[in-house]
Write a protein that holds these residues in place. Sequence first.
Motif, PDB file in Angstrom:
ATOM      1  N   LEU A 151       4.438  -7.598   1.980  1.00 54.93           N
ATOM      2  CA  LEU A 151       3.586  -6.292   1.747  1.00 54.93           C
ATOM      3  C   LEU A 151       2.309  -6.300   3.243  1.00 54.93           C
ATOM      4  O   LEU A 151       1.972  -7.041   3.209  1.00 54.93           O
ATOM      5  N   LEU A 155      -4.139  -1.336  -0.863  1.00 56.10           N
ATOM      6  CA  LEU A 155      -3.656   0.266  -1.142  1.00 56.10           C
ATOM      7  C   LEU A 155      -4.000   0.917  -0.082  1.00 56.10           C
ATOM      8  O   LEU A 155      -6.016   0.619   0.011  1.00 56.10           O
ATOM      9  N   ASP A 156      -3.660   2.819   0.582  1.00 53.49           N
ATOM     10  CA  ASP A 156      -4.523   3.256   0.592  1.00 53.49           C
ATOM     11  C   ASP A 156      -5.411   3.789   0.865  1.00 53.49           C
ATOM     12  O   ASP A 156      -5.794   4.429  -0.914  1.00 53.49           O
ATOM     13  N   LEU A 170       1.200   3.997  -6.751  1.00 48.15           N
ATOM     14  CA  LEU A 170       0.767   3.423  -4.707  1.00 48.15           C
ATOM     15  C   LEU A 170       1.169   1.825  -4.398  1.00 48.15           C
ATOM     16  O   LEU A 170       2.266   2.051  -3.793  1.00 48.15           O
ATOM     17  N   THR A 174       5.009   1.573  -2.155  1.00 45.78           N
ATOM     18  CA  THR A 174       4.079   1.013  -0.814  1.00 45.78           C
ATOM     19  C   THR A 174       5.380   0.260   0.154  1.00 45.78           C
ATOM     20  O   THR A 174       7.104   0.081  -0.502  1.00 45.78           O
ATOM     21  N   THR A 175       5.287   0.823   1.568  1.00 46.93           N
ATOM     22  CA  THR A 175       6.545   0.439   1.956  1.00 46.93           C
ATOM     23  C   THR A 175       6.228  -0.955   2.920  1.00 46.93           C
ATOM     24  O   THR A 175       5.010  -1.015   3.519  1.00 46.93           O
ATOM     25  N   ILE A 189      -2.210  -6.009  -2.542  1.00 49.69           N
ATOM     26  CA  ILE A 189      -1.044  -5.123  -3.172  1.00 49.69           C
ATOM     27  C   ILE A 189       0.045  -6.595  -4.446  1.00 49.69           C
ATOM     28  O   ILE A 189       0.303  -6.261  -5.719  1.00 49.69           O
TER      29      ILE A 189
END
Length: 394
Positions: A151, A155-156, A170, A174-175, A189
């Motif tokens: 990951l 976080l954004d 989120l 998440t990708t 994350i």
Amino acid sequence: MHVFPAATRLKRRHVLMLAGAATLTACAPHARGTQRPVHDMRDVDRRLRQAVTQGEAPGAVCAIGHDRQVVHRAVYGLRAVSPAREAMTWDTVFDMASLTKPVITAPCVMQLWEQGRFGLDDPVSRYLPQFAAAGKSGITIRHLLTHYSGLRPDLDLTRPWQGRDAAFRLAMDTTPVQPPGQGFIYSDINFITLGFLVEKLSGMTLDAYATRFILTPLGMRQSCFLPPATWAMRIAPTQPDENGHMLRGQVHDPSSRRMGGVAGHAGLFSTADDMCLYAQALLDRRAGRPSAFPLQARTILLMTTAQQPGGKPDLRGLGWDIATHYSSARGDRFPVGSFGHTGFTGTSLWLDPDSDSYVLILTSRLHPAGHGNVVRLRHDVATAAALALTPSRG
């Protein structure tokens, strides 16, 4: 320099003030008729003073433990510069930042593991089904604990979001940027997700669980998430938030702050006394000595030895750093196999079971405007401390 017996607790009236700084060295009876040596920490103190005078941090609190004693305590510089100058004190409360990960979240997770609630190599999505989204079904709990999940780091924060529910969405959505187990990517994350895992399995909020099952058993009464207003004047401020408000008692980490100050990756506030309690209890339990640490010795050994995928060069325990590019706090003399962690605000703890030692450095290096840097300080103090504690390694 004052010397006190081991049973003596540090009191503010015992602190010797030296040109705006305080130092205290302790030694204790080693056997009947003998004493442990008083370790020469002048190089440690010299480096701490230099850090303050050169602006690496406005102030610092340092504790060095060895052979089941705090053998050196030092306090230098200022707790606050803005809006008014305040002297640093031993009982200053610090935003521990990412030390929350190994000190709180990882042991919470491992208590639940001891209870048989999950396996370390179970997929996270077995317990948090939403986590399977975006190709994350192969990520295990061990991957999260060792930062080998793939990951991305954060976080954004480029988009506005607020609250724990938003953070949960989120994190779940998440990708990954690489397959799990492929490489080491230090990621908040991972531990945000582990915090949610603790809450899901325990039925308690992370702060409530940590207070009941980690902090209280250890007697850490000056440590918590969301510190009360009565602590405000003892808390080291960090820097202004996006609205120009100086953060003091509000967590610095922006994701944790958006989540309300309780998160698996950041949010703990603590003091030198409490962190010394924690470090000594951990070393004692790991060594099989009597200890209040709320995990079994075999669990601590698991957490503090390399647990990353086989053949990978970045060595991580379960929550703890061992040998990565973040390991400068080990210095040049503590061996690989010792372990520790740092916090973005300027905190660090490094422990060496071989010599039964630890080095704790607490600063608020971001105060007042975010420009301090204590990476070299951590390295230099750890090196000087190790030389003082184990001169035969020199």
